[in-house]
Design a protein around this motif. Structure first.
Motif, PDB file in Angstrom:
ATOM      1  N   UNK A   1      70.516  25.338  66.420  1.00  0.00           N
ATOM      2  CA  UNK A   1      70.306  26.615  66.688  1.00  0.00           C
ATOM      3  C   UNK A   1      68.770  26.052  66.408  1.00  0.00           C
ATOM      4  N   UNK A   2      68.008  27.279  67.459  1.00  0.00           N
ATOM      5  CA  UNK A   2      66.287  26.925  67.036  1.00  0.00           C
ATOM      6  C   UNK A   2      65.656  27.219  66.494  1.00  0.00           C
ATOM      7  N   UNK A   3      64.364  26.951  65.501  1.00  0.00           N
ATOM      8  CA  UNK A   3      64.396  27.951  64.323  1.00  0.00           C
ATOM      9  C   UNK A   3      64.169  29.591  64.374  1.00  0.00           C
ATOM     10  N   UNK A   4      64.307  30.060  63.150  1.00  0.00           N
ATOM     11  CA  UNK A   4      64.221  31.936  63.132  1.00  0.00           C
ATOM     12  C   UNK A   4      63.433  32.014  62.268  1.00  0.00           C
ATOM     13  N   UNK A   5      62.299  32.783  62.730  1.00  0.00           N
ATOM     14  CA  UNK A   5      61.842  33.075  64.243  1.00  0.00           C
ATOM     15  C   UNK A   5      61.514  32.071  65.608  1.00  0.00           C
ATOM     16  N   UNK A   6      61.142  32.547  66.281  1.00  0.00           N
ATOM     17  CA  UNK A   6      60.688  31.176  67.446  1.00  0.00           C
ATOM     18  C   UNK A   6      59.432  31.013  66.666  1.00  0.00           C
ATOM     19  N   UNK A   7      59.183  29.880  66.932  1.00  0.00           N
ATOM     20  CA  UNK A   7      57.796  29.679  67.406  1.00  0.00           C
ATOM     21  C   UNK A   7      57.180  29.866  68.126  1.00  0.00           C
ATOM     22  N   UNK A   8      55.712  29.611  68.475  1.00  0.00           N
ATOM     23  CA  UNK A   8      54.977  29.585  69.680  1.00  0.00           C
ATOM     24  C   UNK A   8      55.608  28.475  70.710  1.00  0.00           C
ATOM     25  N   UNK A   9      56.099  27.441  70.519  1.00  0.00           N
ATOM     26  CA  UNK A   9      55.808  26.282  70.684  1.00  0.00           C
ATOM     27  C   UNK A   9      56.754  25.760  70.185  1.00  0.00           C
ATOM     28  N   UNK A  10      58.240  25.384  71.020  1.00  0.00           N
ATOM     29  CA  UNK A  10      59.697  24.775  70.701  1.00  0.00           C
ATOM     30  C   UNK A  10      59.671  23.069  70.758  1.00  0.00           C
ATOM     31  N   UNK A  11      60.342  22.251  69.881  1.00  0.00           N
ATOM     32  CA  UNK A  11      59.552  21.522  70.833  1.00  0.00           C
ATOM     33  C   UNK A  11      60.725  20.859  71.545  1.00  0.00           C
ATOM     34  N   UNK A  12      60.520  19.553  72.737  1.00  0.00           N
ATOM     35  CA  UNK A  12      61.095  19.621  73.575  1.00  0.00           C
ATOM     36  C   UNK A  12      61.946  18.228  73.319  1.00  0.00           C
ATOM     37  N   UNK A  13      63.247  18.690  74.081  1.00  0.00           N
ATOM     38  CA  UNK A  13      64.194  17.641  73.807  1.00  0.00           C
ATOM     39  C   UNK A  13      63.971  16.489  74.442  1.00  0.00           C
ATOM     40  N   UNK A  14      64.459  15.305  73.760  1.00  0.00           N
ATOM     41  CA  UNK A  14      63.942  14.281  74.415  1.00  0.00           C
ATOM     42  C   UNK A  14      64.081  13.590  76.343  1.00  0.00           C
ATOM     43  N   UNK A  15      65.180  14.227  76.663  1.00  0.00           N
ATOM     44  CA  UNK A  15      65.238  14.897  78.321  1.00  0.00           C
ATOM     45  C   UNK A  15      63.739  14.702  78.215  1.00  0.00           C
ATOM     46  N   UNK A  16      63.382  15.820  78.059  1.00  0.00           N
ATOM     47  CA  UNK A  16      62.431  17.351  78.881  1.00  0.00           C
ATOM     48  C   UNK A  16      61.257  16.198  78.269  1.00  0.00           C
TER      49      UNK A  16
ATOM     50  N   UNK B   1      63.475  23.797  87.232  1.00  0.00           N
ATOM     51  CA  UNK B   1      62.139  22.599  85.673  1.00  0.00           C
ATOM     52  C   UNK B   1      61.097  23.684  86.126  1.00  0.00           C
ATOM     53  N   UNK B   2      60.586  23.745  84.757  1.00  0.00           N
ATOM     54  CA  UNK B   2      59.064  24.413  84.172  1.00  0.00           C
ATOM     55  C   UNK B   2      58.007  23.111  83.755  1.00  0.00           C
ATOM     56  N   UNK B   3      57.293  23.081  84.321  1.00  0.00           N
ATOM     57  CA  UNK B   3      56.303  22.085  84.238  1.00  0.00           C
ATOM     58  C   UNK B   3      54.911  22.692  83.402  1.00  0.00           C
ATOM     59  N   UNK B   4      54.004  21.835  82.689  1.00  0.00           N
ATOM     60  CA  UNK B   4      52.804  22.671  82.123  1.00  0.00           C
ATOM     61  C   UNK B   4      52.941  23.487  81.026  1.00  0.00           C
ATOM     62  N   UNK B   5      54.624  23.768  80.791  1.00  0.00           N
ATOM     63  CA  UNK B   5      54.481  25.238  79.703  1.00  0.00           C
ATOM     64  C   UNK B   5      55.746  24.456  78.422  1.00  0.00           C
ATOM     65  N   UNK B   6      55.186  25.177  77.180  1.00  0.00           N
ATOM     66  CA  UNK B   6      56.299  24.970  76.460  1.00  0.00           C
ATOM     67  C   UNK B   6      57.011  26.673  76.779  1.00  0.00           C
ATOM     68  N   UNK B   7      58.601  26.129  75.483  1.00  0.00           N
ATOM     69  CA  UNK B   7      59.318  27.639  75.530  1.00  0.00           C
ATOM     70  C   UNK B   7      58.452  28.139  74.560  1.00  0.00           C
ATOM     71  N   UNK B   8      58.433  29.069  74.516  1.00  0.00           N
ATOM     72  CA  UNK B   8      58.830  29.669  72.296  1.00  0.00           C
ATOM     73  C   UNK B   8      59.276  31.282  72.415  1.00  0.00           C
TER      74      UNK B   8
END
Length: 134
Positions: A18-33, A103-110
């Motif tokens: 589970x991601x943090x709740x509430x979602x932050x502005x930037x979630x940490x990237x997975x090692x693969x990403x 694939x998303x380049x140059x941005x984060x999810x949040x």
């Protein structure tokens, strides 16, 4: 590579916890990403196969549901569109061994670009457990 036609309504990021709740502005990237330099995403049709291949031992997954048009505009995790001069965000469709993936380049999810977090428990295979919107 060209995007699929018709374009998907949503894309999904698969998370093993589970991601943090509430979602932050930037979630940490997975090692693969981090290693690949982009965020791996799947269409609703691709999620079951990806989950079965990479998360077969997991009993629960969390999916970040993201409107395709939001990422196509270059919206970052903080909700701002990253354009020229800001390290432009870009959504690319690229051929991978099993098909063409987003694939998303140059941005984060949040919280600024993820519309929903969906938790799913495995019942049989992931293909049998997942029903997602195209």
């Amino acid at each position: 590579m060209a995007a699929p036609s018709p374009l998907p309504t949503h894309l999904y990021k698969i998370l093993p916890s589970a991601p943090p709740s509430p979602l932050p502005a930037r979630l940490p990237l997975s090692d693969l990403d981090k290693n690949d330099g982009y965020i791996h995403l799947s269409t609703s049709e691709q999620v079951p196969g990806t989950a079965d291949k990479f998360f077969a031992d997991s009993e629960e997954l969390f999916l970040l549901k993201i409107k395709y048009e939001v990422l196509a505009k270059g919206t970052d995790g903080d909700g701002e569109v990253k354009g020229k001069g800001q390290g432009k965000a870009e959504l690319r469709w690229e051929e991978v061994g099993r098909g063409c993936f987003a694939h998303l380049y140059g941005a984060d999810l949040g919280r600024g670009n993820v519309s929903e977090v969906v938790g799913v428990r495995k019942e049989g295979s992931w293909g049998e457990s997942l029903e997602l919107e195209w």
